[in-house]
Design a protein around this motif. Structure first.
Motif, PDB file in Angstrom:
ATOM      1  N   ARG A  35     -29.499  11.519   0.631  1.00  0.00           N
ATOM      2  CA  ARG A  35     -28.260  11.472  -0.144  1.00  0.00           C
ATOM      3  C   ARG A  35     -27.093  12.039   0.651  1.00  0.00           C
ATOM      4  NH1 ARG A  35     -27.889  11.495  -6.154  1.00  0.00           N
ATOM      5  NH2 ARG A  35     -25.681  11.731  -6.556  1.00  0.00           N
ATOM      6  N   CYS A  81     -28.005   6.368  -4.284  1.00  0.00           N
ATOM      7  CA  CYS A  81     -28.336   6.970  -5.583  1.00  0.00           C
ATOM      8  C   CYS A  81     -29.604   7.732  -5.572  1.00  0.00           C
ATOM      9  CB  CYS A  81     -28.410   5.911  -6.654  1.00  0.00           C
ATOM     10  SG  CYS A  81     -26.797   5.236  -6.997  1.00  0.00           S
ATOM     11  N   PHE A  99     -26.608   0.688  -2.510  1.00  0.00           N
ATOM     12  CA  PHE A  99     -26.507   1.447  -3.767  1.00  0.00           C
ATOM     13  C   PHE A  99     -27.786   2.235  -4.027  1.00  0.00           C
ATOM     14  CE2 PHE A  99     -27.085   1.742  -8.381  1.00  0.00           C
ATOM     15  CZ  PHE A  99     -25.936   2.458  -8.702  1.00  0.00           C
ATOM     16  N   VAL A 152     -25.306  -4.913  -0.752  1.00  0.00           N
ATOM     17  CA  VAL A 152     -24.685  -3.871  -1.585  1.00  0.00           C
ATOM     18  C   VAL A 152     -25.728  -3.198  -2.466  1.00  0.00           C
ATOM     19  CG1 VAL A 152     -23.030  -3.494  -3.447  1.00  0.00           C
ATOM     20  CG2 VAL A 152     -22.397  -4.905  -1.504  1.00  0.00           C
ATOM     21  N   GLY A 153     -26.676  -3.986  -2.992  1.00  0.00           N
ATOM     22  CA  GLY A 153     -27.729  -3.394  -3.827  1.00  0.00           C
ATOM     23  C   GLY A 153     -28.602  -2.422  -3.056  1.00  0.00           C
TER      24      GLY A 153
END
Length: 127
Positions: free
Chosen positions: A63, A127, A123, A119-120
């Protein structure tokens, strides 16, 4: 040391029986890449251990690292792959009906599927 021996034995068994042309330059490039990859991860771990508060899990490490990795990978891929040149070359190709106009390119399903997957994945990584 045992891990290196096992990996080397596995690589040897993989190419055993094939006609292999040994290249010293290729060998040195692979050896250098392995060395610098290990050095990079060692330095990253040293820097992460100095953070206050410490990051307890691999997910928290990812992260923290993901935004900078995404930024540098996008910059590097734009520089190397030059998508803007490929896009305009395809649009300018008059004999290709799929890319005759920018509107048709934007409305194509393949482009949006590819963009969505990229993009997925980004993401999910953040996250």
């Amino acid at each position: 040391i045992l891990v290196v021996i096992i990996i080397s034995l596995g690589e040897f068994l993989t190419v055993c029986g094939e006609s292999v042309d040994f290249s010293m330059v290729g060998f040195l490039l692979v050896l250098g890449a392995s060395f610098f990859s290990g050095l990079r991860w060692t330095l990253v771990q040293l820097l992460l251990n100095k953070l206050v508060p410490r990051l307890p899990t691999a997910f928290s490490v990812m992260r923290v690292l993901s935004p900078s990795m995404v930024f540098f990978m996008v910059m590097l891929s734009v520089f190397i792959e030059q998508p803007q040149r490929n896009l305009f070359d395809q649009i300018a190709a008059a004999d290709d009906p799929w890319y005759s106009t920018l509107k048709e390119l934007i409305l194509s399903d393949e482009m949006w599927i590819t963009m969505g997957l990229g993009v997925g994945g980004g993401f999910l990584a953040v996250c």
